[in-house]
Design a protein around this motif. Structure first.
Motif, PDB file in Angstrom:
ATOM      1  N   SER A  31       0.874  -0.917  -0.227  1.00  0.00           N
ATOM      2  CA  SER A  31       0.000   0.154  -0.100  1.00  0.00           C
ATOM      3  C   SER A  31       0.672   1.426   0.422  1.00  0.00           C
ATOM      4  O   SER A  31       0.734   2.305  -0.029  1.00  0.00           O
ATOM      5  CB  SER A  31      -0.964   0.007   1.157  1.00  0.00           C
ATOM      6  OG  SER A  31      -0.049   0.168   2.136  1.00  0.00           O
ATOM      7  N   PRO A  35      -0.283   3.192  -5.919  1.00  0.00           N
ATOM      8  CA  PRO A  35      -1.725   4.216  -5.733  1.00  0.00           C
ATOM      9  C   PRO A  35      -2.410   3.599  -5.344  1.00  0.00           C
ATOM     10  O   PRO A  35      -3.255   2.288  -5.949  1.00  0.00           O
ATOM     11  CB  PRO A  35      -1.780   4.542  -7.252  1.00  0.00           C
ATOM     12  CG  PRO A  35      -0.309   4.260  -7.838  1.00  0.00           C
ATOM     13  CD  PRO A  35      -0.302   3.113  -7.440  1.00  0.00           C
ATOM     14  N   LEU A  36      -3.587   4.124  -4.539  1.00  0.00           N
ATOM     15  CA  LEU A  36      -4.614   3.752  -3.850  1.00  0.00           C
ATOM     16  C   LEU A  36      -5.431   3.356  -4.868  1.00  0.00           C
ATOM     17  O   LEU A  36      -6.487   2.570  -4.443  1.00  0.00           O
ATOM     18  CB  LEU A  36      -5.528   5.413  -3.075  1.00  0.00           C
ATOM     19  CG  LEU A  36      -6.391   4.607  -2.217  1.00  0.00           C
ATOM     20  CD1 LEU A  36      -6.443   3.300  -0.953  1.00  0.00           C
ATOM     21  CD2 LEU A  36      -6.767   5.824  -1.251  1.00  0.00           C
ATOM     22  N   GLU A  37      -5.938   4.005  -6.024  1.00  0.00           N
ATOM     23  CA  GLU A  37      -7.157   3.435  -6.980  1.00  0.00           C
ATOM     24  C   GLU A  37      -6.250   2.335  -7.837  1.00  0.00           C
ATOM     25  O   GLU A  37      -7.531   1.968  -8.466  1.00  0.00           O
ATOM     26  CB  GLU A  37      -7.223   4.940  -8.205  1.00  0.00           C
ATOM     27  CG  GLU A  37      -5.952   4.925  -8.985  1.00  0.00           C
ATOM     28  CD  GLU A  37      -4.935   6.077  -7.821  1.00  0.00           C
ATOM     29  OE1 GLU A  37      -3.929   6.173  -9.097  1.00  0.00           O
ATOM     30  OE2 GLU A  37      -5.228   6.500  -7.469  1.00  0.00           O
ATOM     31  N   GLU A  38      -4.771   1.546  -7.567  1.00  0.00           N
ATOM     32  CA  GLU A  38      -5.113  -0.020  -8.175  1.00  0.00           C
ATOM     33  C   GLU A  38      -4.601  -0.392  -7.373  1.00  0.00           C
ATOM     34  O   GLU A  38      -4.813  -1.838  -8.067  1.00  0.00           O
ATOM     35  CB  GLU A  38      -3.554   1.108  -8.617  1.00  0.00           C
ATOM     36  CG  GLU A  38      -3.362   1.706  -9.808  1.00  0.00           C
ATOM     37  CD  GLU A  38      -1.540   1.948 -10.460  1.00  0.00           C
ATOM     38  OE1 GLU A  38      -1.008   0.842 -10.518  1.00  0.00           O
ATOM     39  OE2 GLU A  38      -1.745   3.125 -11.115  1.00  0.00           O
ATOM     40  N   PRO A  40      -7.899  -1.589  -5.679  1.00  0.00           N
ATOM     41  CA  PRO A  40      -7.816  -2.897  -5.673  1.00  0.00           C
ATOM     42  C   PRO A  40      -8.246  -4.629  -6.744  1.00  0.00           C
ATOM     43  O   PRO A  40      -8.337  -5.338  -6.434  1.00  0.00           O
ATOM     44  CB  PRO A  40      -9.736  -2.099  -6.138  1.00  0.00           C
ATOM     45  CG  PRO A  40      -9.344  -0.646  -5.193  1.00  0.00           C
ATOM     46  CD  PRO A  40      -7.949  -0.256  -5.609  1.00  0.00           C
TER      47      PRO A  40
END
Length: 76
Positions: A31, A35-38, A40
């Motif tokens: 994490s 990147p946060l959007e990647e 999931p």
């Protein structure tokens, strides 16, 4: 010598233990570097494919960052 072998030698030269980065990456499922959007799709793939997926992803990150890592110097 492979790129990963060169990175390993650089880490030894700088006195960097693999625990310095592996704990952060593996225990937090990267994490800190993904990147946060990647996250999931990373977590989904991890659930489907398990640890081998995560290990391959770490190796690919090392290969992608080889040039930067080999230029790294110890902080003053």
């Amino acid at each position: 010598m492979s790129d990963l072998g060169a990175i390993h030698k650089q880490m030894i030269r700088l006195g960097i233990s693999s625990r310095c980065f592996l704990d952060g990456w593996l225990l937090s499922l990267m994490s800190k570097v993904v990147p946060l959007e990647e996250m999931p799709p990373v977590l989904s793939s991890f659930r489907e494919k398990g640890w081998p997926f995560l290990y391959r992803l770490v190796i690919e990150l090392l290969r992608t960052l080889t040039n930067c890592l080999l230029l790294a110097e110890d902080e003053p």
